[in-house]
Motif scaffolding. Sequence first.
Motif, PDB file in Angstrom:
ATOM      1  N   LEU A 269       7.012   4.297  -5.898  1.00 28.84           N
ATOM      2  CA  LEU A 269       5.659   4.258  -6.454  1.00 28.84           C
ATOM      3  C   LEU A 269       5.637   4.575  -7.948  1.00 28.84           C
ATOM      4  CD1 LEU A 269       3.831   6.085  -3.534  1.00 28.84           C
ATOM      5  CD2 LEU A 269       3.593   3.659  -4.142  1.00 28.84           C
TER       6      LEU A 269
ATOM      7  N   LEU B   1       0.260  11.478  -2.032  1.00 28.22           N
ATOM      8  CA  LEU B   1       0.863  10.533  -2.979  1.00 28.22           C
ATOM      9  C   LEU B   1      -0.216   9.761  -3.729  1.00 28.22           C
ATOM     10  CD1 LEU B   1       3.813   9.179  -0.810  1.00 28.22           C
ATOM     11  CD2 LEU B   1       3.998  10.673  -2.801  1.00 28.22           C
ATOM     12  N   ARG B   2      -1.256   9.355  -3.019  1.00 30.28           N
ATOM     13  CA  ARG B   2      -2.349   8.596  -3.634  1.00 30.28           C
ATOM     14  C   ARG B   2      -3.042   9.394  -4.736  1.00 30.28           C
ATOM     15  NH1 ARG B   2      -5.083   6.598   1.336  1.00 30.28           N
ATOM     16  NH2 ARG B   2      -3.816   4.800   1.743  1.00 30.28           N
ATOM     17  N   THR B   3      -3.184  10.693  -4.530  1.00 29.80           N
ATOM     18  CA  THR B   3      -3.887  11.507  -5.527  1.00 29.80           C
ATOM     19  C   THR B   3      -3.131  11.602  -6.834  1.00 29.80           C
ATOM     20  OG1 THR B   3      -2.931  13.598  -4.766  1.00 29.80           O
ATOM     21  CG2 THR B   3      -5.015  12.937  -3.770  1.00 29.80           C
ATOM     22  N   HIS B   4      -1.853  11.267  -6.828  1.00 34.48           N
ATOM     23  CA  HIS B   4      -1.032  11.356  -8.036  1.00 34.48           C
ATOM     24  C   HIS B   4      -0.758   9.991  -8.679  1.00 34.48           C
ATOM     25  CE1 HIS B   4      -0.124  15.652  -7.965  1.00 34.48           C
ATOM     26  NE2 HIS B   4      -0.209  15.530  -6.657  1.00 34.48           N
ATOM     27  N   MET B   5      -1.444   8.983  -8.193  1.00 31.24           N
ATOM     28  CA  MET B   5      -1.228   7.645  -8.754  1.00 31.24           C
ATOM     29  C   MET B   5      -2.212   7.374  -9.890  1.00 31.24           C
ATOM     30  SD  MET B   5      -0.277   5.380  -5.448  1.00 31.24           S
ATOM     31  CE  MET B   5       0.154   3.980  -6.436  1.00 31.24           C
TER      32      MET B   5
ATOM     33  N   ASP C  54      -0.493  10.625   7.388  1.00 29.82           N
ATOM     34  CA  ASP C  54      -1.768  10.505   6.677  1.00 29.82           C
ATOM     35  C   ASP C  54      -1.840  11.442   5.482  1.00 29.82           C
ATOM     36  OD1 ASP C  54      -2.603   8.606   8.529  1.00 29.82           O
ATOM     37  OD2 ASP C  54      -3.667  10.077   9.766  1.00 29.82           O
TER      38      ASP C  54
ATOM     39  N   VAL D 181       0.548  10.278   2.656  1.00 26.56           N
ATOM     40  CA  VAL D 181      -0.037   9.149   1.942  1.00 26.56           C
ATOM     41  C   VAL D 181      -1.162   9.630   1.028  1.00 26.56           C
ATOM     42  CG1 VAL D 181      -1.386   7.020   2.239  1.00 26.56           C
ATOM     43  CG2 VAL D 181       0.652   7.428   3.641  1.00 26.56           C
ATOM     44  N   GLU D 182      -2.019  10.477   1.551  1.00 28.82           N
ATOM     45  CA  GLU D 182      -3.138  11.005   0.760  1.00 28.82           C
ATOM     46  C   GLU D 182      -2.658  11.760  -0.464  1.00 28.82           C
ATOM     47  OE1 GLU D 182      -6.329  14.573   1.425  1.00 28.82           O
ATOM     48  OE2 GLU D 182      -6.019  13.208   3.115  1.00 28.82           O
TER      49      GLU D 182
ATOM     50  N   THR E 178       0.849  -1.186   0.000  1.00 29.12           N
ATOM     51  CA  THR E 178       0.000   0.000   0.000  1.00 29.12           C
ATOM     52  C   THR E 178       0.889   1.241   0.000  1.00 29.12           C
ATOM     53  OG1 THR E 178      -0.074   0.208   2.405  1.00 29.12           O
ATOM     54  CG2 THR E 178      -1.753  -1.221   1.366  1.00 29.12           C
ATOM     55  N   VAL E 179       0.285   2.383  -0.269  1.00 20.86           N
ATOM     56  CA  VAL E 179       1.049   3.633  -0.239  1.00 20.86           C
ATOM     57  C   VAL E 179       1.613   3.862   1.162  1.00 20.86           C
ATOM     58  CG1 VAL E 179       0.929   6.136  -0.553  1.00 20.86           C
ATOM     59  CG2 VAL E 179      -0.276   4.630  -2.143  1.00 20.86           C
ATOM     60  N   PHE E 180       0.809   3.574   2.193  1.00 19.73           N
ATOM     61  CA  PHE E 180       1.303   3.738   3.566  1.00 19.73           C
ATOM     62  C   PHE E 180       2.519   2.856   3.809  1.00 19.73           C
ATOM     63  CE2 PHE E 180       1.616   2.676   8.033  1.00 19.73           C
ATOM     64  CZ  PHE E 180       1.660   3.944   8.597  1.00 19.73           C
TER      65      PHE E 180
END
Length: 76
Positions: free
Chosen positions: A50, A72-76, A66, A69-70, A2-4
Amino acid sequence: MTVFEVVKASLVEVVPDVDPTSVTAGRTLSDLGCTSIDRAEVVTLAMERLGIVVPISEFRDVNDLDRIVELLRTHM
């Protein structure tokens, strides 16, 4: 992973003195003893793992796990 988990692994690699069990959601990098240089290295390493690129300026006011992680997730 996971990203975390990627961020956690990056943090433990950059700052080996950090106890991996203390790296939990809701913690700040400051709480974990990280400097601003450590933060930049953790974020850069996580982005490499990633396979993404996020402008570092987007992390300027981000210091807790948090939000990192958030973001980074928005750019995946």
